[in-house]
Write an enzyme that holds these catalytic residues in place. Structure first.
Site, short mmCIF file in Angstrom:
data_model
loop_
_atom_site.label_atom_id
_atom_site.label_comp_id
_atom_site.label_asym_id
_atom_site.label_seq_id
_atom_site.Cartn_x
_atom_site.Cartn_y
_atom_site.Cartn_z
N ASP A 1 0.86 -1.19 0.00
CA ASP A 1 0.00 0.00 0.00
C ASP A 1 0.90 1.23 0.00
O ASP A 1 2.11 1.13 0.22
CB ASP A 1 -0.88 -0.02 1.27
CG ASP A 1 -1.73 1.23 1.40
OD1 ASP A 1 -2.40 1.60 0.42
OD2 ASP A 1 -1.70 1.89 2.47
N SER A 2 0.29 2.40 -0.21
CA SER A 2 1.06 3.64 -0.17
C SER A 2 1.55 3.97 1.24
O SER A 2 2.44 4.79 1.40
CB SER A 2 0.18 4.78 -0.67
OG SER A 2 -1.01 4.82 0.09
N CYS B 1 -4.02 -1.09 -1.96
CA CYS B 1 -4.29 0.34 -2.09
C CYS B 1 -5.22 0.53 -3.29
O CYS B 1 -4.95 -0.02 -4.38
CB CYS B 1 -2.95 1.04 -2.34
SG CYS B 1 -3.08 2.77 -2.79
N GLU C 1 -5.55 9.99 9.19
CA GLU C 1 -4.17 9.83 9.69
C GLU C 1 -3.94 10.69 10.92
O GLU C 1 -3.12 10.38 11.78
CB GLU C 1 -3.16 10.12 8.58
CG GLU C 1 -3.33 9.08 7.49
CD GLU C 1 -2.12 8.83 6.64
OE1 GLU C 1 -1.14 9.59 6.74
OE2 GLU C 1 -2.16 7.88 5.85
N CYS D 1 -11.37 3.49 -0.55
CA CYS D 1 -10.06 3.94 -0.10
C CYS D 1 -9.78 3.21 1.22
O CYS D 1 -10.69 3.02 2.04
CB CYS D 1 -10.08 5.45 0.13
SG CYS D 1 -8.60 6.07 0.94
N HIS E 1 -8.54 4.07 3.89
CA HIS E 1 -8.72 4.80 5.14
C HIS E 1 -10.18 4.93 5.59
O HIS E 1 -10.45 5.17 6.75
CB HIS E 1 -8.14 6.22 5.01
CG HIS E 1 -6.65 6.25 4.95
ND1 HIS E 1 -5.92 5.52 4.05
CD2 HIS E 1 -5.74 6.94 5.70
CE1 HIS E 1 -4.63 5.76 4.23
NE2 HIS E 1 -4.50 6.62 5.23
N1 DGL Z 1 -4.14 3.83 0.12
C1 DGL Z 1 -4.75 4.88 -0.64
C2 DGL Z 1 -5.99 4.34 -1.35
O1 DGL Z 1 -6.60 3.38 -0.93
C3 DGL Z 1 -5.11 6.07 0.22
C4 DGL Z 1 -3.93 6.85 0.71
C5 DGL Z 1 -3.17 7.51 -0.41
O2 DGL Z 1 -3.69 8.44 -1.08
O3 DGL Z 1 -2.05 7.10 -0.66
O4 DGL Z 1 -6.35 4.87 -2.38
#
Ligand code: DGL
Length: 275
Positions: free
Chosen positions: A19-20, A82, A160, A192, A194
């Site tokens: 993931d990012s 992600c 976050e 997403c 989050h």
């Molecule tokens: N993990 C990213 C997503 O699910 C969200 C966080 C980011 O923008 O890197 O799209």
């Protein structure tokens, strides 16, 4: 519920998840719960987060480098945990890697079509995910539905910061969901990593009648299906491990990541990325 292993063969190699940053830990947590014998290696690209506002070409570049790192651990399957990276990099990684690759968008789309009765589905996601129209395409491959999309760039920093359930989060979420509610959706995809952490405030704003789709469980089911189809399950007596890597700031993953993983994370290693 595990089903088949070919002539008793098993594969104890780990599953790679990336993931990012921290958000993909919600997916890792669901996979760990559903498949407790499997070893899991997580990579959070904390040096480059967020992906949601970045271009397709740079997200593909990062994703390629991360998957080469995971492949060194002989992973038997890769999960792009992600949404933005799934939207941008899944097709290319599927073509270039020898191991199966799973993204989160297909599983979330399937779950949404299955849940929707009036075939009016809302999608919330990062700018990248929404602009890619990946959910829209996946959903319409399965069934003809009206799909309404909403980019929600303020929600990732909010989560976050740990502001999941206060009046600021409430007013921002309200602003984002209002246009979707006007379209009479009955199902809303949390597109997403989050957003599952905003579940309470989302529920409050959309009401009980709208089904919220969180792709974590759906992705864990997809992982199980692929392991089953390809005879890749780990042995039930496998001494499984969970490993965590980041490209920057390991301590932050221990602190913030534990909220996403719902368990304490003790050991995180930093890996230098070349891009
Ligand atoms: N993990 C990213 C997503 O699910 C969200 C966080 C980011 O923008 O890197 O799209």
């Amino acid at each position: 519920m595990r089903t088949k292993t070919k002539n008793g063969t098993t594969n104890n190699n780990p599953i790679g998840i990336f993931d990012s940053g921290f958000g993909g830990l919600t997916i890792m947590s669901a996979i760990n719960e559903a498949l407790p014998s499997e070893s899991l290696i997580y990579f959070g690209d904390t040096a480059h987060v967020p992906y949601g506002s970045k271009s397709k070409s740079i997200v593909i570049k990062y994703s390629k480098e991360i998957t080469s790192f995971l492949i060194r651990y002989k992973v038997k399957l890769i999960v792009i945990a992600c949404n933005t990276a799934s939207a941008f990099a899944l097709p290319i990684l599927k073509k270039t890697l020898k191991v199966p690759v799973i993204g989160v968008i297909k599983s979330g789309s399937k779950a949404a079509v299955f849940a929707s009765k009036n075939k009016r589905i809302g999608i919330m996601g990062t700018e990248g995910t929404i602009n890619s129209k990946s959910y829209l395409r996946e959903i319409n491959k399965i069934s003809i539905c009206e799909v309404y999309q909403q980019a929600c760039p303020l929600l990732v920093p909010l989560v976050e910061e740990g502001w999941n359930d206060n009046e600021i989060a409430d007013s921002i979420v309200k602003k984002y969901v209002e246009p979707l509610l006007e379209k009479q959706i009955d199902t809303l995809v949390l597109g997403c990593t989050h957003y599952p952490l905003l579940r309470n405030i989302l529920k409050k704003n959309v009401g009980e009648k709208i089904t919220l789709i969180d792709s974590a469980k759906a992705t864990a089911r997809e992982v199980r299906n692929v392991l089953n189809k390809k005879y890749l399950f780990a042995n039930l007596r496998n001494k499984n491990f969970l490993k965590f890597y980041v490209s920057d700031n390991p301590n932050k993953l221990k602190i913030i990541g534990s909220r996403f993983f719902s368990k304490k994370i003790f050991d995180v290693k930093k890996i230098e990325m070349s891009c």
